[in-house]
Write a protein that holds these residues in place. Structure first.
Motif, PDB file in Angstrom:
ATOM      1  N   LYS A 134       0.827  -1.207   0.000  1.00  0.00           N
ATOM      2  CA  LYS A 134       0.000   0.000   0.000  1.00  0.00           C
ATOM      3  C   LYS A 134       0.863   1.260   0.000  1.00  0.00           C
ATOM      4  O   LYS A 134       0.368   2.370   0.200  1.00  0.00           O
ATOM      5  N   GLY A 135       2.178   1.089  -0.213  1.00  0.00           N
ATOM      6  CA  GLY A 135       3.038   2.246  -0.374  1.00  0.00           C
ATOM      7  C   GLY A 135       3.620   2.821   0.903  1.00  0.00           C
ATOM      8  O   GLY A 135       4.134   3.953   0.887  1.00  0.00           O
ATOM      9  N   VAL A 136       3.561   2.066   2.003  1.00  0.00           N
ATOM     10  CA  VAL A 136       4.170   2.544   3.247  1.00  0.00           C
ATOM     11  C   VAL A 136       5.659   2.185   3.220  1.00  0.00           C
ATOM     12  O   VAL A 136       6.015   1.009   3.165  1.00  0.00           O
ATOM     13  N   ALA A 137       6.506   3.184   3.258  1.00  0.00           N
ATOM     14  CA  ALA A 137       7.948   2.966   3.134  1.00  0.00           C
ATOM     15  C   ALA A 137       8.524   2.346   4.402  1.00  0.00           C
ATOM     16  O   ALA A 137       8.043   2.587   5.508  1.00  0.00           O
ATOM     17  N   HIS A 172       1.061   9.195   4.293  1.00  0.00           N
ATOM     18  CA  HIS A 172       2.172   8.328   4.686  1.00  0.00           C
ATOM     19  C   HIS A 172       2.489   7.278   3.621  1.00  0.00           C
ATOM     20  O   HIS A 172       3.044   6.234   3.937  1.00  0.00           O
ATOM     21  N   ILE A 173       2.129   7.555   2.382  1.00  0.00           N
ATOM     22  CA  ILE A 173       2.366   6.572   1.325  1.00  0.00           C
ATOM     23  C   ILE A 173       3.295   7.149   0.263  1.00  0.00           C
ATOM     24  O   ILE A 173       3.482   8.363   0.161  1.00  0.00           O
ATOM     25  N   ARG A 174       3.881   6.231  -0.527  1.00  0.00           N
ATOM     26  CA  ARG A 174       4.780   6.582  -1.613  1.00  0.00           C
ATOM     27  C   ARG A 174       4.441   5.712  -2.821  1.00  0.00           C
ATOM     28  O   ARG A 174       3.783   4.682  -2.674  1.00  0.00           O
ATOM     29  N   PRO A 175       4.970   6.063  -3.979  1.00  0.00           N
ATOM     30  CA  PRO A 175       4.916   5.114  -5.098  1.00  0.00           C
ATOM     31  C   PRO A 175       5.677   3.850  -4.709  1.00  0.00           C
ATOM     32  O   PRO A 175       6.655   3.905  -3.952  1.00  0.00           O
ATOM     33  N   LEU A 176       5.265   2.716  -5.225  1.00  0.00           N
ATOM     34  CA  LEU A 176       5.911   1.448  -4.870  1.00  0.00           C
ATOM     35  C   LEU A 176       7.398   1.451  -5.218  1.00  0.00           C
ATOM     36  O   LEU A 176       8.195   0.785  -4.546  1.00  0.00           O
ATOM     37  N   SER A 177       7.780   2.189  -6.225  1.00  0.00           N
ATOM     38  CA  SER A 177       9.189   2.240  -6.616  1.00  0.00           C
ATOM     39  C   SER A 177      10.059   2.932  -5.571  1.00  0.00           C
ATOM     40  O   SER A 177      11.286   2.817  -5.599  1.00  0.00           O
ATOM     41  N   LYS A 178       9.428   3.639  -4.625  1.00  0.00           N
ATOM     42  CA  LYS A 178      10.172   4.390  -3.609  1.00  0.00           C
ATOM     43  C   LYS A 178      10.023   3.797  -2.209  1.00  0.00           C
ATOM     44  O   LYS A 178      10.574   4.338  -1.251  1.00  0.00           O
ATOM     45  N   VAL A 179       9.295   2.699  -2.089  1.00  0.00           N
ATOM     46  CA  VAL A 179       9.003   2.150  -0.763  1.00  0.00           C
ATOM     47  C   VAL A 179      10.268   1.711  -0.038  1.00  0.00           C
ATOM     48  O   VAL A 179      10.394   1.884   1.184  1.00  0.00           O
ATOM     49  N   SER A 181      13.310   2.853  -0.495  1.00  0.00           N
ATOM     50  CA  SER A 181      14.329   3.893  -0.438  1.00  0.00           C
ATOM     51  C   SER A 181      14.440   4.457   0.976  1.00  0.00           C
ATOM     52  O   SER A 181      13.438   4.743   1.634  1.00  0.00           O
ATOM     53  N   MET A 182      15.682   4.618   1.437  1.00  0.00           N
ATOM     54  CA  MET A 182      15.931   5.182   2.758  1.00  0.00           C
ATOM     55  C   MET A 182      16.101   6.699   2.725  1.00  0.00           C
ATOM     56  O   MET A 182      16.027   7.357   3.753  1.00  0.00           O
ATOM     57  N   THR A 183      16.328   7.259   1.566  1.00  0.00           N
ATOM     58  CA  THR A 183      16.620   8.684   1.472  1.00  0.00           C
ATOM     59  C   THR A 183      15.324   9.511   1.507  1.00  0.00           C
ATOM     60  O   THR A 183      14.265   9.029   1.092  1.00  0.00           O
ATOM     61  N   PRO A 184      15.399  10.737   2.004  1.00  0.00           N
ATOM     62  CA  PRO A 184      14.199  11.591   2.034  1.00  0.00           C
ATOM     63  C   PRO A 184      13.639  11.804   0.635  1.00  0.00           C
ATOM     64  O   PRO A 184      14.391  11.940  -0.340  1.00  0.00           O
ATOM     65  N   GLN A 185      12.322  11.831   0.544  1.00  0.00           N
ATOM     66  CA  GLN A 185      11.647  12.017  -0.739  1.00  0.00           C
ATOM     67  C   GLN A 185      10.948  13.374  -0.758  1.00  0.00           C
ATOM     68  O   GLN A 185      10.570  13.910   0.286  1.00  0.00           O
ATOM     69  N   ARG A 186      10.770  13.907  -1.951  1.00  0.00           N
ATOM     70  CA  ARG A 186      10.042  15.169  -2.052  1.00  0.00           C
ATOM     71  C   ARG A 186       8.583  14.934  -1.673  1.00  0.00           C
ATOM     72  O   ARG A 186       8.017  13.860  -1.918  1.00  0.00           O
ATOM     73  N   PRO A 187       7.932  15.904  -1.053  1.00  0.00           N
ATOM     74  CA  PRO A 187       6.514  15.749  -0.718  1.00  0.00           C
ATOM     75  C   PRO A 187       5.669  15.550  -1.975  1.00  0.00           C
ATOM     76  O   PRO A 187       5.925  16.168  -3.014  1.00  0.00           O
ATOM     77  N   LEU A 188       4.691  14.683  -1.877  1.00  0.00           N
ATOM     78  CA  LEU A 188       3.803  14.453  -3.016  1.00  0.00           C
ATOM     79  C   LEU A 188       2.788  15.591  -3.116  1.00  0.00           C
ATOM     80  O   LEU A 188       2.374  16.169  -2.112  1.00  0.00           O
ATOM     81  N   SER A 189       2.409  15.887  -4.335  1.00  0.00           N
ATOM     82  CA  SER A 189       1.373  16.905  -4.543  1.00  0.00           C
ATOM     83  C   SER A 189       0.017  16.326  -4.156  1.00  0.00           C
ATOM     84  O   SER A 189      -0.157  15.098  -4.113  1.00  0.00           O
ATOM     85  N   PRO A 190      -0.973  17.170  -3.875  1.00  0.00           N
ATOM     86  CA  PRO A 190      -2.317  16.660  -3.563  1.00  0.00           C
ATOM     87  C   PRO A 190      -2.863  15.730  -4.641  1.00  0.00           C
ATOM     88  O   PRO A 190      -3.520  14.729  -4.334  1.00  0.00           O
ATOM     89  N   GLU A 191      -2.587  16.046  -5.899  1.00  0.00           N
ATOM     90  CA  GLU A 191      -3.088  15.197  -6.982  1.00  0.00           C
ATOM     91  C   GLU A 191      -2.398  13.831  -6.965  1.00  0.00           C
ATOM     92  O   GLU A 191      -3.042  12.788  -7.186  1.00  0.00           O
TER      93      GLU A 191
END
Length: 216
Positions: A134-137, A172-179, A181-191
């Motif tokens: 479900k995209g929880v890193a 609290h979710i990410r794209p599966l390709s980033k789950v 990853s340990m490095t900080p990710q850019r905040p996702l847009s509302p869309e």
């Protein structure tokens, strides 16, 4: 008029009530002790082998799934077997005293008894695979494991901590390709959040905070 109970009976009743209260207090204390994680937050956990995630993940870039083979398809992330460790260490650092338990495990056939760092009470229903898919890193619950020379717990794992995520799961979710990853990710847009919420079929906060979600 004679009292309804003799002195001896009154004493027995008082003692019985005191014993009952004592049992209740002891039961509450035992339950509290059982629910308390054995290891404190940020407290490195001693293991049979001083395994460094910082070296293996941070420096060598080994994928989490190489050792935790069932994290995407099972409720339990899985611990590395002796065979997995020997896929490298049958050639590397053969004479290192630190790896003596590994080679003893290979000789005896007895698995290494790793100590759990993240250990939930038995009455909590938790599955790794549903969270990962479900995209929880990993970093959401485990922190920057790639920077830990010895592994420690970064989150309380208490109910309110879990509910804090479940009340606002889309944040609290990410794209599966980033789950992984340990490095900080850019905040996702509302869309992007809306798209992932639909893609993962996330349930609403009422369903995710229902008692039956974690206690079955």
């Amino acid at each position: 008029m004679a009292p309804p109970f003799s002195r001896a009976s009154v004493l027995v009743i008082k003692l019985a009530l005191l014993a009952f209260v004592g049992v209740v207090v002891a039961a509450v204390a035992a339950a509290r002790w059982e629910m308390t994680p054995r290891n404190g937050i940020l407290e490195p956990v001693k293991q049979p082998i001083a395994f460094s995630h910082k070296h293996h993940v941070g420096d060598d870039g080994i994928d989490c799934r190489y050792c935790h083979t069932s994290v995407e398809k099972s409720g339990f992330a899985g611990m590395p077997s002796t065979g997995i460790c020997l896929s490298c260490h049958s050639q590397l650092f053969l004479d290192s005293p630190a790896l003596a338990p590994l080679h003893e495990s290979a000789r005896s056939g007895r698995p290494i008894h790793w100590v759990r760092v993240h250990d939930l009470p038995d009455f909590v229903y938790f599955e790794h695979d549903i969270h990962v898919n479900k995209g929880v890193a990993c970093v959401e619950c485990h922190g920057r494991v790639d920077q830990m020379p010895l592994t420690w717990r970064t989150a309380s794992l208490e109910m309110q901590w879990c509910l804090g995520c479940h009340r606002n799961a889309p944040q609290h979710i990410r794209p599966l390709s980033k789950v992984l990853s340990m490095t900080p990710q850019r905040p996702l847009s509302p869309e992007e959040v809306r798209q992932l919420t639909r893609l993962y079929h996330l349930r609403d906060a009422n369903a995710l905070t229902n008692c039956s979600t974690c206690h079955r």
